[in-house]
Design a protein around this motif. Structure first.
Motif, mmCIF file in Angstrom:
data_model
loop_
_atom_site.group_PDB
_atom_site.id
_atom_site.type_symbol
_atom_site.label_atom_id
_atom_site.label_comp_id
_atom_site.label_asym_id
_atom_site.label_seq_id
_atom_site.Cartn_x
_atom_site.Cartn_y
_atom_site.Cartn_z
ATOM 1 N N GLU A 39 0.830 -1.211 0.000
ATOM 2 C CA GLU A 39 0.000 0.000 0.000
ATOM 3 C C GLU A 39 0.860 1.255 0.000
ATOM 4 O OE1 GLU A 39 -2.548 -0.492 3.350
ATOM 5 O OE2 GLU A 39 -3.751 -2.073 2.398
ATOM 6 N N SER A 40 2.013 1.196 0.701
ATOM 7 C CA SER A 40 2.913 2.357 0.719
ATOM 8 C C SER A 40 3.539 2.604 -0.652
ATOM 9 C CB SER A 40 4.017 2.144 1.764
ATOM 10 O OG SER A 40 4.944 1.147 1.328
ATOM 11 N N LEU A 41 3.558 1.576 -1.481
ATOM 12 C CA LEU A 41 4.099 1.692 -2.846
ATOM 13 C C LEU A 41 2.994 1.957 -3.876
ATOM 14 C CD1 LEU A 41 6.585 -1.337 -2.733
ATOM 15 C CD2 LEU A 41 7.184 1.088 -2.614
ATOM 16 N N ASP A 42 1.760 2.151 -3.378
ATOM 17 C CA ASP A 42 0.593 2.370 -4.255
ATOM 18 C C ASP A 42 0.346 1.182 -5.185
ATOM 19 O OD1 ASP A 42 -0.083 4.890 -3.236
ATOM 20 O OD2 ASP A 42 1.382 5.881 -4.539
ATOM 21 N N ILE A 43 0.589 -0.042 -4.683
ATOM 22 C CA ILE A 43 0.333 -1.258 -5.447
ATOM 23 C C ILE A 43 -1.030 -1.813 -5.038
ATOM 24 C CG2 ILE A 43 1.083 -3.615 -5.944
ATOM 25 C CD1 ILE A 43 2.916 -1.460 -7.067
ATOM 26 N N GLU A 44 -1.887 -2.021 -6.022
ATOM 27 C CA GLU A 44 -3.224 -2.536 -5.748
ATOM 28 C C GLU A 44 -3.186 -4.057 -5.601
ATOM 29 O OE1 GLU A 44 -7.735 -2.637 -7.710
ATOM 30 O OE2 GLU A 44 -6.081 -1.608 -8.757
ATOM 31 N N ILE A 45 -3.816 -4.547 -4.550
ATOM 32 C CA ILE A 45 -3.916 -5.985 -4.328
ATOM 33 C C ILE A 45 -5.246 -6.460 -4.900
ATOM 34 C CG2 ILE A 45 -3.993 -7.812 -2.584
ATOM 35 C CD1 ILE A 45 -2.393 -5.858 -0.766
ATOM 36 N N LYS A 46 -5.177 -7.295 -5.932
ATOM 37 C CA LYS A 46 -6.380 -7.749 -6.626
ATOM 38 C C LYS A 46 -7.100 -8.855 -5.865
ATOM 39 C CE LYS A 46 -6.321 -5.243 -10.418
ATOM 40 N NZ LYS A 46 -7.456 -4.355 -10.776
ATOM 41 N N ALA A 47 -6.335 -9.706 -5.174
ATOM 42 C CA ALA A 47 -6.954 -10.827 -4.465
ATOM 43 C C ALA A 47 -5.985 -11.360 -3.428
ATOM 44 C CB ALA A 47 -7.350 -11.932 -5.446
ATOM 45 N N GLN A 48 -6.545 -12.075 -2.421
ATOM 46 C CA GLN A 48 -5.718 -12.721 -1.413
ATOM 47 C C GLN A 48 -6.316 -14.071 -1.055
ATOM 48 O OE1 GLN A 48 -5.134 -10.545 2.239
ATOM 49 N NE2 GLN A 48 -4.135 -12.276 3.267
ATOM 50 N N VAL A 49 -5.493 -15.098 -1.074
ATOM 51 C CA VAL A 49 -5.876 -16.426 -0.613
ATOM 52 C C VAL A 49 -4.806 -16.870 0.372
ATOM 53 C CG1 VAL A 49 -6.372 -18.809 -1.238
ATOM 54 C CG2 VAL A 49 -7.025 -16.956 -2.790
ATOM 55 N N GLU A 50 -5.163 -16.799 1.655
ATOM 56 C CA GLU A 50 -4.230 -17.116 2.736
ATOM 57 C C GLU A 50 -2.961 -16.270 2.588
ATOM 58 O OE1 GLU A 50 -3.848 -21.359 2.640
ATOM 59 O OE2 GLU A 50 -5.822 -21.675 3.533
ATOM 60 N N GLN A 51 -1.813 -16.894 2.349
ATOM 61 C CA GLN A 51 -0.553 -16.148 2.287
ATOM 62 C C GLN A 51 -0.207 -15.654 0.869
ATOM 63 O OE1 GLN A 51 1.577 -19.442 4.478
ATOM 64 N NE2 GLN A 51 2.651 -17.680 5.367
ATOM 65 N N GLN A 52 -1.069 -15.940 -0.093
ATOM 66 C CA GLN A 52 -0.789 -15.566 -1.486
ATOM 67 C C GLN A 52 -1.573 -14.319 -1.866
ATOM 68 O OE1 GLN A 52 -2.107 -17.768 -5.241
ATOM 69 N NE2 GLN A 52 0.053 -18.374 -5.089
ATOM 70 N N LEU A 53 -0.859 -13.334 -2.390
ATOM 71 C CA LEU A 53 -1.441 -12.083 -2.846
ATOM 72 C C LEU A 53 -1.326 -12.004 -4.367
ATOM 73 C CD1 LEU A 53 0.235 -9.690 -0.242
ATOM 74 C CD2 LEU A 53 -1.996 -10.801 -0.050
ATOM 75 N N THR A 54 -2.363 -11.512 -5.015
ATOM 76 C CA THR A 54 -2.339 -11.310 -6.466
ATOM 77 C C THR A 54 -2.298 -9.814 -6.734
ATOM 78 O OG1 THR A 54 -3.601 -13.336 -6.857
ATOM 79 C CG2 THR A 54 -3.529 -11.732 -8.646
ATOM 80 N N LEU A 55 -1.298 -9.383 -7.499
ATOM 81 C CA LEU A 55 -1.071 -7.966 -7.771
ATOM 82 C C LEU A 55 -1.105 -7.711 -9.274
ATOM 83 C CD1 LEU A 55 2.158 -7.637 -5.579
ATOM 84 C CD2 LEU A 55 -0.209 -7.564 -4.779
ATOM 85 N N GLU A 56 -1.367 -6.471 -9.654
ATOM 86 C CA GLU A 56 -1.257 -6.053 -11.054
ATOM 87 C C GLU A 56 -0.434 -4.777 -11.092
ATOM 88 O OE1 GLU A 56 -4.528 -6.384 -14.245
ATOM 89 O OE2 GLU A 56 -4.449 -4.243 -13.761
ATOM 90 N N LEU A 57 0.622 -4.779 -11.900
ATOM 91 C CA LEU A 57 1.540 -3.638 -11.904
ATOM 92 C C LEU A 57 2.387 -3.655 -13.169
ATOM 93 C CD1 LEU A 57 4.576 -4.475 -9.676
ATOM 94 C CD2 LEU A 57 2.744 -6.092 -10.024
#
Length: 305
Positions: free
Chosen positions: A244-262
Motif C-alpha cells: 500500500e505504501s508503494l501504491d500497489i493494488e492488491i487484486k486478491a488474497q488467498v491465505e498467504q498468497q497475494l495477487t497484484l497487477e503492476l
C-alpha cells in the motif's frame, strides 16, 4: 544498420468502391519474425497476396531484398518462400519426389545435398520417401516448409501456418521458425492464434478494418503493459502495508498468497521493499502479459464493423 528484407510503402487494395486495405506500410528486417495480426476479414491475407502478386494491389510499392516487385517480379520473388493457405502436393508421390518437382520450378540451381539438409531441418528424414497421402497434417505442414525453404530464400511468408496442428506440431513449428530466424531468414507470419504469435515473433503489426493500427515489439509489449504477479509471503498483513505504501493494488488474497497487477519493471522494487521489511518471499511468479489483451484493446474487442 539492420538490413531490411521486406518493405511495404502505402499499399492499398480496392475492389470496386470498397477499400480492402488502406495505405499499409511496414518493414521486416533480416533474421526477424514479424507477426501480422487482425480479426477475420481485416485484410491480412489481402496484404500477403499483394506482396507476392497473387492479386494486384491498387497502389503502393513492395520491395523484397531491395527489388521492386512490380518492376522486376522474377528477381524479387526468387528471394521468397511462401505457404499461402494450405500447401498442396501430389498425394500419390513421395515427399522427396514432391520436393524434386518443386525444385525444378526454381530459378536457382538446387544441389542434391540441399535436399538432405532441408529434409533433416524439417524433421522428415524418417518419412520423406513415403507417399504424401500417408502423412499426418503436421508432416504435410513440414513438407510445405521444406518446399518453401529449399531454394534458401531471404524471406519466408506464412499465412495461418499452424491451422489444424496439435500442440506437439505447434511446438515443433515454433522451434523451426526460431531456428530459421537465428540463421538469418526473415519470416512474415499471419495468424489469429495470438498465443502462438506471442511465443514466436520479434515484432507484430495489428491490422483492423484494412488499416494498420499498431506496430510493437514483444519486448516493448512485455515492458510497458501491466502484468499479474502472484506473491506468497510469510506475513501477508505486513506485506499488504508495504504494498500500500508503494501504491500497489492488491487484486486478491488467498491465505498467504497475494495477487497484484503492476508495471513489469516495478517487480524488483517490490522484492527489495519486502526484504527490507524483513518479510520472507516464499514465491514470486509473474504471469506474462497477454498479447490477446493488447489485441482486444486495440481492435475494440476484435470485432469487425
Amino acid at each position: 544498420m539492420t538490413e531490411t528484407v521486406l518493405q511495404l510503402d502505402n499499399v492499398s487494395k480496392k475492389i470496386g468502391q470498397k477499400e480492402i486495405v488502406h495505405n499499409i506500410s511496414f518493414d521486416v528486417r533480416k533474421g526477424e519474425v514479424f507477426g501480422l495480426l487482425g480479426p477475420n476479414g481485416a485484410g491480412k491475407t489481402t496484404i500477403i497476396r499483394s506482396i507476392v502478386r497473387l492479386i494486384k494491389k491498387t497502389s503502393g510499392e513492395v520491395h523484397i531484398s531491395g527489388v521492386n516487385v512490380d518492376e522486376n517480379f522474377k528477381d524479387a520473388i526468387k528471394n521468397v518462400g511462401a505457404i499461402i493457405e494450405n500447401p498442396e502436393f501430389y498425394m500419390y508421390m513421395s515427399g522427396f519426389n514432391n520436393l524434386k518437382q518443386f525444385a525444378r520450378m526454381s530459378r536457382k540451381d538446387i544441389p542434391q545435398e540441399r535436399f538432405v539438409e532441408i529434409v533433416e531441418q524439417v524433421k522428415l528424414s524418417h518419412a520423406i520417401h513415403n507417399k504424401v497421402k500417408t502423412y499426418s497434417l503436421g508432416m504435410r505442414q513440414r513438407l510445405g516448409l521444406a518446399q518453401a525453404l529449399i531454394h534458401e530464400p531471404d524471406l519466408l511468408i506464412l499465412d495461418e501456418p499452424t491451422n489444424g496442428l496439435d500442440p506437439q506440431g505447434m511446438r515443433e513449428f515454433r522451434e523451426l521458425i526460431r531456428s530459421l530466424a537465428q540463421n538469418g531468414t526473415s519470416v512474415l507470419i499471419s495468424s489469429h492464434l495470438l498465443s502462438e504469435i506471442q511465443q514466436i515473433t520479434d515484432r507484430f503489426a495489428i491490422i483492423n478494418h484494412g488499416k494498420l493500427t499498431h506496430i510493437e515489439s514483444m519486448h516493448e509489449l512485455e515492458k510497458e503493459a501491466k502484468v499479474t504477479i502472484q506473491l506468497e509471503v510469510s506475513d501477508p498483513e505486513a506485506a499488504k502495508l508495504v504494498l500500500e505504501s508503494l501504491d500497489i493494488e492488491i487484486k486478491a488474497q488467498v491465505e498467504q498468497q497475494l495477487t497484484l497487477e503492476l508495471a513489469s519493471d516495478f517487480v524488483p522494487e517490490i522484492a527489495r521493499s519486502l526484504v527490507k521489511a524483513n518479510i520472507d518471499i516464499l514465491e514470486l511468479a509473474k504471469v506474462h502479459v497477454s498479447l490477446e489483451d493488447r489485441f482486444l484493446a486495440l481492435t475494440n474487442g476484435g470485432e469487425t464493423k
